[in-house]
Design a protein around this motif. Structure first.
Motif, mmCIF file in Angstrom:
data_model
loop_
_atom_site.group_PDB
_atom_site.id
_atom_site.type_symbol
_atom_site.label_atom_id
_atom_site.label_comp_id
_atom_site.label_asym_id
_atom_site.label_seq_id
_atom_site.Cartn_x
_atom_site.Cartn_y
_atom_site.Cartn_z
ATOM 1 N N ALA A 309 2.062 -32.576 26.621
ATOM 2 C CA ALA A 309 2.128 -31.924 25.316
ATOM 3 C C ALA A 309 3.180 -30.824 25.303
ATOM 4 O O ALA A 309 3.913 -30.653 24.319
ATOM 5 N N ARG A 310 3.287 -30.084 26.405
ATOM 6 C CA ARG A 310 4.282 -29.011 26.454
ATOM 7 C C ARG A 310 5.699 -29.578 26.449
ATOM 8 O O ARG A 310 6.590 -29.025 25.813
ATOM 9 N N LEU A 311 5.900 -30.676 27.165
ATOM 10 C CA LEU A 311 7.219 -31.312 27.155
ATOM 11 C C LEU A 311 7.577 -31.814 25.762
ATOM 12 O O LEU A 311 8.701 -31.616 25.274
ATOM 13 N N LEU A 312 6.624 -32.469 25.123
ATOM 14 C CA LEU A 312 6.877 -33.022 23.796
ATOM 15 C C LEU A 312 7.028 -31.923 22.743
ATOM 16 O O LEU A 312 7.642 -32.155 21.696
ATOM 17 N N SER A 313 6.468 -30.745 23.022
ATOM 18 C CA SER A 313 6.503 -29.654 22.049
ATOM 19 C C SER A 313 7.697 -28.730 22.214
ATOM 20 O O SER A 313 7.784 -27.702 21.533
ATOM 21 N N LEU A 314 8.598 -29.079 23.127
ATOM 22 C CA LEU A 314 9.809 -28.281 23.267
ATOM 23 C C LEU A 314 10.555 -28.257 21.932
ATOM 24 O O LEU A 314 10.564 -29.242 21.192
ATOM 25 N N LYS A 315 11.194 -27.151 21.629
ATOM 26 C CA LYS A 315 11.819 -26.980 20.319
ATOM 27 C C LYS A 315 12.799 -28.099 19.949
ATOM 28 O O LYS A 315 12.779 -28.583 18.814
ATOM 29 N N PRO A 316 13.672 -28.553 20.873
ATOM 30 C CA PRO A 316 14.582 -29.657 20.500
ATOM 31 C C PRO A 316 13.829 -30.932 20.130
ATOM 32 O O PRO A 316 14.240 -31.658 19.213
ATOM 33 N N MET A 317 12.717 -31.193 20.852
ATOM 34 C CA MET A 317 11.933 -32.392 20.561
ATOM 35 C C MET A 317 11.274 -32.283 19.190
ATOM 36 O O MET A 317 11.287 -33.241 18.396
ATOM 37 N N VAL A 318 10.723 -31.118 18.901
ATOM 38 C CA VAL A 318 10.071 -30.914 17.603
ATOM 39 C C VAL A 318 11.100 -30.994 16.476
ATOM 40 O O VAL A 318 10.835 -31.553 15.404
ATOM 41 N N TRP A 319 12.302 -30.459 16.735
ATOM 42 C CA TRP A 319 13.356 -30.495 15.719
ATOM 43 C C TRP A 319 13.763 -31.936 15.409
ATOM 44 O O TRP A 319 13.870 -32.323 14.249
ATOM 45 N N ILE A 320 13.985 -32.724 16.461
ATOM 46 C CA ILE A 320 14.340 -34.139 16.262
ATOM 47 C C ILE A 320 13.197 -34.882 15.579
ATOM 48 O O ILE A 320 13.413 -35.696 14.670
ATOM 49 N N GLY A 321 11.970 -34.584 16.003
ATOM 50 C CA GLY A 321 10.820 -35.235 15.376
ATOM 51 C C GLY A 321 10.733 -34.953 13.890
ATOM 52 O O GLY A 321 10.359 -35.822 13.100
ATOM 53 N N GLY A 322 11.120 -33.741 13.501
ATOM 54 C CA GLY A 322 11.050 -33.369 12.097
ATOM 55 C C GLY A 322 12.025 -34.125 11.216
ATOM 56 O O GLY A 322 11.796 -34.268 10.006
ATOM 57 N N ILE A 323 13.123 -34.608 11.801
ATOM 58 C CA ILE A 323 14.099 -35.371 11.009
ATOM 59 C C ILE A 323 14.142 -36.836 11.455
ATOM 60 O O ILE A 323 15.080 -37.566 11.132
#
Length: 705
Positions: A309-323
């Motif tokens: 979860a911490r790996l997936l929640s890294l800011k770049p991952m969350v940013w890409i996930g958002g778009i």
């Protein structure tokens, strides 16, 4: 339209709703970082796969991960609404879907339509126009399923909107799923059953049935299985089932959550790195990435502090996930149009296009998606959202229709010379190809059909579904043409390379008073051995049918499916069996085999068709399937008819246009128009074998249907 659950479960449902909200099912501030990161993984694998970077051959599994995420989030939303309001508003649900999906989807469809209109060749524009309309109304997966089994699509470029198939699958599921929930809630109120166990059970049954069907259909017909909604429902259902279990999942011990998340991530990564395009899909193999995604989501309900979860929640991952939604929409049209417009494009260029899709996705989200999705006026009433959705779809469909309208239409009754223009002396008993081809082999000017509609110039039996599809093995006894009550029967046996002769054979059958029966199967020679299992089974079933119902008087056999020694032996055995039944068999040579798509080349070179000539040596004039056909004919003392001099005249190259007629459609298939002009040649060949009432001298170049 609403329905409410029983009051007896209100407290438990409220607790579960609270748990769902706490773990990100509600509100932008409570977005689960692990799910956003999982979206990034999903879109990243798809992007890498489509760009062509070789280290991730299973990147297509990203779509399956998206299905699980979608099933979980949308079902969580529906369940939360049922608890909060006592029911589900269909109008609100679809209004939200319209505001969420249509702004970006419609924008990409319109931009793709414009780019395709400007850059793609005519046949691809024709498909693009219909695909824009099909994608607009979320049914493109079915259109692609039909096209995927279409041997007519040999060597055809993929649709620039092919990726919209997954959106269609989702929306078809969400047309039905909310209605099932409403029905379940209604039944629960009337029967005092607990609604959630009832709905969970119904969904579990649906998931199991879909998975079973997916496994069976993927094995029998993988081409269509990939796109069918019915083979994919179980993937969405896995995520939906998780939504029912959120409260229980929150009680998972930390170590269990850690293990589940880790195993889930390993399954997802293993799928992306070790599965390949040759893996039967979806079927049982799709369990790996979907179960992996489900385990990550399940573990995240208990803890957001696991390593995964911490790996997936890294800011770049969350940013890409958002778009990720917009990235998914943009990347494929850009890649496919670039490949078709610049065939020499390399991976490094495609990587840049992939990066461009990320930039466009960010702009789309902030300038188009979010402003519409969260617009106060559109959000205030469901009717406004639905009206917006309807207007968006109407505009997009009109754009698709406009692209389609720019493509010339096929004239099936056009008068053409075609092959008959090659005859040196039409009045002679034995026809030969004229030596001077100057005014016969056109290098510019109007052609029939127009290159833009060449893929549509096919025998009419296609409209009757009279070519058995991959995976099917049963003979279709309804495919009868010519004089259906004729005293003599002629049969066509083989694949689409045999089927391409249908216009000529049908005309001859009508003239001779013959009954014409089709025993054609996609990519399958008439054989008992040396081919795919379904091909061999079909050949044996056709033979059994002849034993039971009577064999045809005449049989024409041809194929372009293969050339192996095993296939040659299998065809020899099949022809021997047929001849033993008293059938007069004639083997037709396979048609010439161009290098690349001739009709697109002709469209691209309107001033010099000779640029599209291809070498006659090797399989050029002879055709890939002719060697085993000729060997089988020789082994069985069967007439072998080679009409390829009338398709590729003597010389070092084969021309694309003869007698103002375009010779080729997809791959090595000959246009129905040109086949019509070969009718006199085939008629004379059959007459030479004493199979017709007419003799050769009675058949003229004017006998074109």
């Amino acid at each position: 339209m609403t329905a409410g659950p029983g009051d007896t479960t209100a407290t438990a449902e409220a607790k579960e709703a609270a748990a769902e909200a706490h773990h990100g099912a509600k509100g932008k501030k409570n977005l689960r970082g692990d799910i956003e990161g999982l979206r990034a993984v999903a879109v990243g694998t798809v992007l890498i796969y489509h760009v062509g970077i070789p280290f991730m051959p299973g990147g297509f599994v990203g779509v399956d991960i998206f299905f699980v995420i979608s099933g979980f989030l949308i079902t969580s939303l529906l369940l939360r609404e049922s608890v909060k309001t006592g029911g589900i508003s269909i109008a609100d649900f679809y209004a939200r879907r319209a505001r969420r999906l249509l702004p970006a989807a419609s924008l990409v469809l319109i931009v793709t339509a414009v780019l395709g209109w400007a850059l793609l060749p005519g046949p691809d524009r024709l498909n693009l126009g219909t695909d824009v309309i099909a994608a607009t109304f979320y049914v493109i997966n079915w259109a692609l399923a039909i096209r995927s089994v279409d041997y007519l699509a040999e060597d055809a470029a993929p649709s620039a909107l092919q990726h919209y198939w997954s959106l269609s699958v989702e929306e078809q599921f969400y047309v039905v799923w909310p209605l099932i929930i409403i029905l379940g809630l209604f039944v629960a109120r009337r029967t005092r059953l607990r609604p959630k166990p009832l709905l969970f059970g119904v969904l579990a049954v649906i998931a199991a049935a879909s998975l079973a069907y997916s496994v069976v259909h993927t094995k029998s017909d993988p081409a269509t299985a990939y796109f069918y909604t019915t083979t994919r429902v179980w993937e969405l259902a896995i995520g939906a089932l998780l939504a029912f279990l959120v409260l229980r999942l929150t009680a998972l011990p930390r170590i269990a959550a850690e293990v589940l998340a880790g195993v889930g991530l390993l399954l997802v990564l293993w799928s992306a790195f070790f599965l390949t395009g040759k893996t039967p899909w979806p079927g049982s193999w799709a369990l790996a990435p979907t179960v992996g995604a489900a385990l990550i989501i399940a573990a995240g309900c208990a803890s957001q502090s696991t390593v995964t979860a911490r790996l997936l929640s890294l800011k770049p991952m969350v940013w890409i996930g958002g778009i990720s939604y917009a990235i998914y929409l943009w990347h494929w049209p850009l890649i496919t149009i670039a490949k078709q417009t610049w065939p020499e494009v390399r991976i490094r260029h495609l990587v840049l296009i992939g990066l461009l899709s990320i930039v466009l996705a960010w702009m789309t989200k902030h300038l188009v998606e979010d402003p519409v999705r969260f617009h106060p006026g559109l959000s205030a009433k469901a009717s406004r959202g639905l009206l917006f959705g309807g207007a968006s779809m109407l505009v997009t469909a009109l754009v698709g229709g406009a692209v389609w309208a720019t493509v010339p239409k096929l004239d099936e009754d056009a008068q053409v010379r075609g092959a008959t223009a090659l005859v040196a002396d039409p009045d002679s008993d034995a026809w030969t190809v004229r030596e001077d081809l100057g005014d016969v082999v056109a290098t510019s000017g109007k052609t029939t059909p127009d290159p833009a509609v060449a893929p549509e110039d096919v025998p009419r039996y296609y409209d009757d579904d009279c070519q058995v599809q991959p995976g099917d093995t049963e003979v279709d006894t309804t495919c009868v043409y010519g004089e259906t009550d004729g005293d003599q029967t002629i049969a066509m046996l083989g694949d689409s390379k045999m089927g391409q002769w249908f216009p000529a054979v049908e005309a001859i059958a009508k003239d001779e008073g013959w009954r014409l029966e089709l025993y054609l199967k996609s990519a399958c020679a008439f054989t008992f051995d040396g081919a795919k299992d379904d091909c061999e089974e079909f050949g044996k079933n056709a033979n059994a049918h002849f034993d039971a119902e009577g064999a045809p008087d005449i049989a024409l056999v041809s194929q372009g499916a293969g050339s192996s020694p095993e296939l040659r032996a299998g065809m020899t055995e099949a022809i021997k069996e047929l001849r033993a039944k008293g059938t007069e068999v004639v083997v037709l040579a396979d048609s010439p085999r161009p290098q690349g798509q001739v009709y697109t080349c002709v469209e691209d070179n309107p001033e010099d068709y000779s640029a599209c000539d291809f070498p006659a040596e090797g399989n050029g004039r002879k055709g890939r399937g002719s060697k085993p056909l000729e060997a089988a004919a020789e082994s069985t003392d069967t007439p072998f008819v080679d009409l390829n001099q009338w398709i590729c005249p003597p010389g070092e190259t084969c021309p694309p246009v003869i007698g103002d007629s375009l010779v080729y459609r997809q791959g090595s298939h000959v246009t129905a128009t040109y086949i019509r002009t070969l009718t006199p040649m085939l008629y004379r060949a059959l007459a030479a074998e004493d199979l017709t009432a007419k003799n050769s001298s009675e058949i003229s170049v004017d006998d074109i249907p």
